[in-house]
Design a protein around this motif. Structure first.
Motif, PDB file in Angstrom:
ATOM      1  N   GLY A 179      -5.354   8.985  -1.499  1.00  0.00           N
ATOM      2  CA  GLY A 179      -5.114   7.561  -1.770  1.00  0.00           C
ATOM      3  C   GLY A 179      -6.389   6.763  -1.920  1.00  0.00           C
ATOM      4  O   GLY A 179      -6.440   5.764  -2.619  1.00  0.00           O
ATOM      5  N   ALA A 180      -7.458   7.195  -1.265  1.00  0.00           N
ATOM      6  CA  ALA A 180      -8.708   6.425  -1.343  1.00  0.00           C
ATOM      7  C   ALA A 180      -9.704   7.097  -2.266  1.00  0.00           C
ATOM      8  O   ALA A 180     -10.904   6.819  -2.221  1.00  0.00           O
ATOM      9  N   VAL A 223      -1.398  10.384  12.961  1.00  0.00           N
ATOM     10  CA  VAL A 223      -2.543  11.283  12.770  1.00  0.00           C
ATOM     11  C   VAL A 223      -3.271  11.493  14.097  1.00  0.00           C
ATOM     12  O   VAL A 223      -3.666  12.608  14.442  1.00  0.00           O
ATOM     13  N   PHE A 257       0.853  -1.207   0.000  1.00  0.00           N
ATOM     14  CA  PHE A 257       0.000   0.000   0.000  1.00  0.00           C
ATOM     15  C   PHE A 257       0.880   1.247   0.000  1.00  0.00           C
ATOM     16  O   PHE A 257       0.672   2.195   0.755  1.00  0.00           O
ATOM     17  N   LYS A 310      -7.533   4.220  10.748  1.00  0.00           N
ATOM     18  CA  LYS A 310      -8.709   3.508  11.254  1.00  0.00           C
ATOM     19  C   LYS A 310      -8.676   3.336  12.769  1.00  0.00           C
ATOM     20  O   LYS A 310      -9.306   2.438  13.320  1.00  0.00           O
ATOM     21  N   TYR A 367     -11.845  -5.654  -7.113  1.00  0.00           N
ATOM     22  CA  TYR A 367     -11.206  -6.824  -6.487  1.00  0.00           C
ATOM     23  C   TYR A 367     -11.246  -8.030  -7.424  1.00  0.00           C
ATOM     24  O   TYR A 367     -10.288  -8.791  -7.525  1.00  0.00           O
ATOM     25  N   ILE A 406       1.346  10.546   4.672  1.00  0.00           N
ATOM     26  CA  ILE A 406       1.657   9.143   4.984  1.00  0.00           C
ATOM     27  C   ILE A 406       1.703   8.293   3.730  1.00  0.00           C
ATOM     28  O   ILE A 406       2.569   7.434   3.570  1.00  0.00           O
ATOM     29  N   HIS A 407       0.803   8.560   2.805  1.00  0.00           N
ATOM     30  CA  HIS A 407       0.753   7.774   1.557  1.00  0.00           C
ATOM     31  C   HIS A 407       1.589   8.450   0.460  1.00  0.00           C
ATOM     32  O   HIS A 407       2.313   7.809  -0.274  1.00  0.00           O
ATOM     33  N   ASP A 449      -1.336  15.371   5.548  1.00  0.00           N
ATOM     34  CA  ASP A 449      -1.109  13.944   5.777  1.00  0.00           C
ATOM     35  C   ASP A 449      -0.377  13.351   4.570  1.00  0.00           C
ATOM     36  O   ASP A 449      -0.978  13.069   3.545  1.00  0.00           O
ATOM     37  N   SER A 484       2.693   3.864  13.677  1.00  0.00           N
ATOM     38  CA  SER A 484       1.896   3.636  12.473  1.00  0.00           C
ATOM     39  C   SER A 484       1.424   4.989  11.954  1.00  0.00           C
ATOM     40  O   SER A 484       1.490   5.996  12.670  1.00  0.00           O
ATOM     41  N   GLY A 485       0.925   4.971  10.745  1.00  0.00           N
ATOM     42  CA  GLY A 485       0.423   6.222  10.186  1.00  0.00           C
ATOM     43  C   GLY A 485      -0.738   6.757  11.002  1.00  0.00           C
ATOM     44  O   GLY A 485      -0.781   7.931  11.360  1.00  0.00           O
ATOM     45  N   PHE A 495      -8.895   9.539   3.610  1.00  0.00           N
ATOM     46  CA  PHE A 495      -8.464   8.369   4.371  1.00  0.00           C
ATOM     47  C   PHE A 495      -7.342   8.824   5.290  1.00  0.00           C
ATOM     48  O   PHE A 495      -6.301   9.281   4.806  1.00  0.00           O
ATOM     49  N   HIS A 496      -7.554   8.757   6.596  1.00  0.00           N
ATOM     50  CA  HIS A 496      -6.512   9.189   7.539  1.00  0.00           C
ATOM     51  C   HIS A 496      -6.245   8.134   8.592  1.00  0.00           C
ATOM     52  O   HIS A 496      -5.636   8.428   9.622  1.00  0.00           O
ATOM     53  N   GLY A 539      -9.496   2.472  -2.363  1.00  0.00           N
ATOM     54  CA  GLY A 539     -10.563   2.950  -1.491  1.00  0.00           C
ATOM     55  C   GLY A 539     -11.918   2.307  -1.731  1.00  0.00           C
ATOM     56  O   GLY A 539     -12.027   1.275  -2.378  1.00  0.00           O
ATOM     57  N   TRP A 587     -16.228   1.782   7.240  1.00  0.00           N
ATOM     58  CA  TRP A 587     -15.219   1.765   8.274  1.00  0.00           C
ATOM     59  C   TRP A 587     -15.536   2.743   9.405  1.00  0.00           C
ATOM     60  O   TRP A 587     -15.169   2.528  10.546  1.00  0.00           O
TER      61      TRP A 587
HETATM   62  C1  LIG Z   1      -3.133   9.192   4.025  1.00  0.00           C
HETATM   63  C2  LIG Z   1      -3.091   8.113   5.076  1.00  0.00           C
HETATM   64  N1  LIG Z   1      -3.202   8.477   6.383  1.00  0.00           N
HETATM   65  C3  LIG Z   1      -3.174   7.521   7.358  1.00  0.00           C
HETATM   66  C4  LIG Z   1      -2.989   6.181   7.044  1.00  0.00           C
HETATM   67  C5  LIG Z   1      -2.960   5.150   8.154  1.00  0.00           C
HETATM   68  O1  LIG Z   1      -1.677   4.602   8.225  1.00  0.00           O
HETATM   69  P1  LIG Z   1      -1.525   3.170   8.890  1.00  0.00           P
HETATM   70  O2  LIG Z   1      -2.191   2.191   7.977  1.00  0.00           O
HETATM   71  O3  LIG Z   1      -0.030   2.971   8.967  1.00  0.00           O
HETATM   72  O4  LIG Z   1      -2.168   3.226  10.234  1.00  0.00           O
HETATM   73  C6  LIG Z   1      -2.818   5.791   5.714  1.00  0.00           C
HETATM   74  C7  LIG Z   1      -2.544   4.344   5.360  1.00  0.00           C
HETATM   75  N2  LIG Z   1      -3.326   3.948   4.249  1.00  0.00           N
HETATM   76  C8  LIG Z   1      -3.940   2.835   4.246  1.00  0.00           C
HETATM   77  C9  LIG Z   1      -4.926   2.572   3.216  1.00  0.00           C
HETATM   78  C10 LIG Z   1      -5.122   3.486   2.212  1.00  0.00           C
HETATM   79  C11 LIG Z   1      -6.088   3.161   1.240  1.00  0.00           C
HETATM   80  O5  LIG Z   1      -6.289   4.006   0.246  1.00  0.00           O
HETATM   81  C12 LIG Z   1      -6.825   1.991   1.338  1.00  0.00           C
HETATM   82  C13 LIG Z   1      -6.534   1.150   2.390  1.00  0.00           C
HETATM   83  C14 LIG Z   1      -7.260  -0.100   2.505  1.00  0.00           C
HETATM   84  C15 LIG Z   1      -7.014  -0.954   3.567  1.00  0.00           C
HETATM   85  C16 LIG Z   1      -7.714  -2.127   3.633  1.00  0.00           C
HETATM   86  C17 LIG Z   1      -8.639  -2.430   2.663  1.00  0.00           C
HETATM   87  C18 LIG Z   1      -8.847  -1.542   1.633  1.00  0.00           C
HETATM   88  N3  LIG Z   1      -8.160  -0.394   1.561  1.00  0.00           N
HETATM   89  N4  LIG Z   1      -5.613   1.424   3.315  1.00  0.00           N
HETATM   90  C19 LIG Z   1      -2.904   6.766   4.704  1.00  0.00           C
HETATM   91  O6  LIG Z   1      -2.812   6.422   3.395  1.00  0.00           O
END
Ligand SMILES: Cc1ncc(COP(=O)(O)O)c(C/N=C/c2cc(O)cc(-c3ccccn3)n2)c1O
Length: 527
Positions: A290-291, A125, A55, A214, A465, A321-322, A319, A120-121, A211-212, A483, A227
């Motif tokens: 990202g999502a 946040v 990811f 979970k 998927y 992170i991505h 943010d 973790s990300g 997406f920030h 996403g 979520w």
């Molecule tokens: C901008 C941003 N801020 C905080 C986070 C959280 O970071 P952590 O995962 O390290 O806790 C992410 C991590 N991204 C995870 C992510 C981003 C995404 O676009 C989809 C999915 C995901 C996860 C599981 C199933 C489907 N999609 N997961 C991120 O992209």
């Protein structure tokens, strides 16, 4: 609990059954650069081109040899890994390198960001949510201290006969008629209302499809209702705004506006005035969502968001992170669109593909030093992940930032290919978007497709998927949707992406697009 294979299942039962149902139930046995390997029925190693790359956490690929070698060397040196509450100079060394990079890449370039490390990300946040609340509470205390001082001044002025209280203030606070002769009832009503407002939590701002993370606070900053909604009672609310509608943003700020009541004495009269109350805790923004189809912010949206935060007085939290750590062809994706943050978050690739690490960076003008001891966690700021992070930053910055140029150039080739596929399949591909090695292809709406399978999967948000399962099975390439929409595929490979990888990916995408164009959905059916 046991599975058909008679082994007991205590983890991922639901997830593994679902992965198998869409053709993604592969167990990988080895990973290197952009390639994953699994063993087929005869034990043979089968290579898979990986476009998911953790990811987006593998800018230098799986098990990068330079990072692995560095990891082995620091472990062989028996560096202290967990030495909490001792001097850990590696933290400041890492923060110093990050500050030098932020001075180069932030629009203001005025640097000096305090660093708080995490695991973790989402934790990074969450740290920003907590620090922003410290800032907000400090603003509230300044306001309520003012009101307390003004209440005493009013008491003293009325007591000394220098001021009187007309009808209006009582009406303003809705004091009962028989209370209108008593200043104390006016003060009590003001105090009651203000206490109610202070007791309410902040409202956070984020962009639609944000997406920030979970965790408890961060999942409320992640718009996907699947979520977020189950946990909505656990944390502050978020107003999700459209970055491309500045008027809507301004309207939302007005809609959220709250006032604290204050009491003033002027020209012998006691008056009640309203003062802006800091309801909004912070504005969280991904420079590239990202999502949400890997859509980058526009420069205009970046300016609008900055203006909103300046007007409201809340921190702008970028943010990264991505999008950060070089993925978009610069260390910070926000440098592409001139988005100036007050806080920044980094994670994913800072771990070098083998460590867990994240960091929240706070501009010194806003940083509250007490936060250093207010937030902590056992494994944060450990010696091993810090050593890896230093190695990753060294590799990113080497040769005057060659890695950024490679990410940009590889991303351009990838985007060229995606754009050509979109041009040849206009009825199938709705959009391609992103920057550098953070790109996505979105399919057109297939919820009314003639193919039963395509229509049903699109309707349930699973088309992406099922397409990923088909591409994995038929082309040995690993992609995943972006996403919640699910009708897209993401590409976030490492800088090791080759022209051959791109050509193979093009062939797989053209195959899938032809299937969707011809509504030959049965070919996508997981086997
Ligand atoms: C901008 C941003 N801020 C905080 C986070 C959280 O970071 P952590 O995962 O390290 O806790 C992410 C991590 N991204 C995870 C992510 C981003 C995404 O676009 C989809 C999915 C995901 C996860 C599981 C199933 C489907 N999609 N997961 C991120 O992209």
């Amino acid at each position: 609990m046991s599975s058909a294979a008679s082994e007991p299942i205590f983890a991922d039962r639901l997830l593994n059954d679902w992965l198998a149902s869409v053709g993604l139930g592969i167990e990988y046995s080895r990973a290197e650069a952009n390639t994953l390997y699994f063993r087929d029925g005869s034990g043979r190693e089968v290579p898979v081109l990986d476009h998911v790359c953790g990811f987006g956490s593998l800018i230098f690929g799986h098990n990068n040899p330079d990072i692995i070698e560095h990891a082995k060397s620091v472990l062989d040196e028996q560096i202290p890994v967990y030495v909490q509450l001792s001097r850990q100079s590696h933290a400041n060394a890492l923060a110093t390198v990050l500050n030098a990079i932020l001075r180069r890449e932030t629009p203001s370039g005025d640097g000096d960001y305090a660093a708080i490390f995490a695991n973790s990300g989402a934790e990074a946040v969450e740290i920003c949510v907590k620090h922003a609340e410290l800032e907000r509470r400090a603003r509230i205390v300044r306001l309520t201290d003012d009101v307390l001082r003004h209440v005493e001044e009013a008491r003293e002025a009325v007591g000394a006969g220098r001021a009187t209280v007309a009808e209006t203030p009582y009406v303003q606070v809705g004091a009962a008629r028989d209370d209108r002769e008593k200043l104390e009832h006016l003060i009590a009503e003001i105090g009651r209302r203000n206490a109610e407002l202070v007791a309410k939590g902040p409202v956070h701002l984020a962009l639609e499809n944000a997406f920030h993370g979970k965790l408890v606070a961060t999942v409320q900053l992640t718009q996907n209702p699947h979520w977020r909604m189950p946990f909505i009672a656990l944390s502050s609310s978020t107003r999700f705004l459209r970055a491309d509608r500045p008027e809507e943003m301004k309207g939302a700020i007005e809609d959220l506006r709250e006032s604290l009541l204050d009491i003033l004495v002027a020209d012998g009269a006691v008056t009640v005035v309203e003062r802006d109350f800091p309801v909004i805790g912070a504005f969280f923004v991904e420079p590239v969502q990202g999502a949400n189809g890997m859509r980058p912010l526009t420069e205009a949206a970046a300016r609008e968001i900055r203006a909103v935060c300046d007007a409201v007085g809340c921190p702008l939290i970028v943010d990264e992170i991505h999008s950060g750590m070089g993925r978009t062809g610069a260390f910070l994706a926000s440098s592409h669109m001139g988005l100036q943050g007050d806080y920044y978050t980094l994670a994913k690739s800072i771990g070098g593909g083998i460590a867990k690490n994240s960091v929240a960076l706070f501009h010194q003008d806003r940083f509250r030093p007490e936060f250093e001891v207010l937030h902590s966690s056992t494994f944060a700021k450990d010696g091993f992940s810090a050593a890896i992070a230093m190695k990753v930053l060294e590799m990113l910055e080497a040769d005057d930032g060659r890695a950024y140029r490679v990410a940009a150039e590889r991303g351009e080739r990838l985007m060229e290919m995606l754009t050509s596929v979109k041009a040849d399949f206009p009825e199938v591909v709705d959009a391609v978007d992103g920057i550098g090695l953070m790109v996505a292809l979105e399919f057109t709406d297939q919820t009314r497709a003639t193919s039963d399978l395509i229509r049903e999967k699109a309707g349930s948000g699973m088309l992406g998927y099922v397409v990923a399962g088909y591409i994995l099975r038929e082309h040995r390439i690993r992609v995943l949707p972006v996403g919640p929409a699910g009708n897209s595929v993401r590409f976030e490979p490492s800088v090791h992406l080759t022209d051959e990888d791109i050509a193979r990916t093009e062939s797989a995408l053209r195959d899938v697009c032809a299937i969707i164009r011809d509504q030959d959905g049965d070919r996508l059916a997981p086997r």
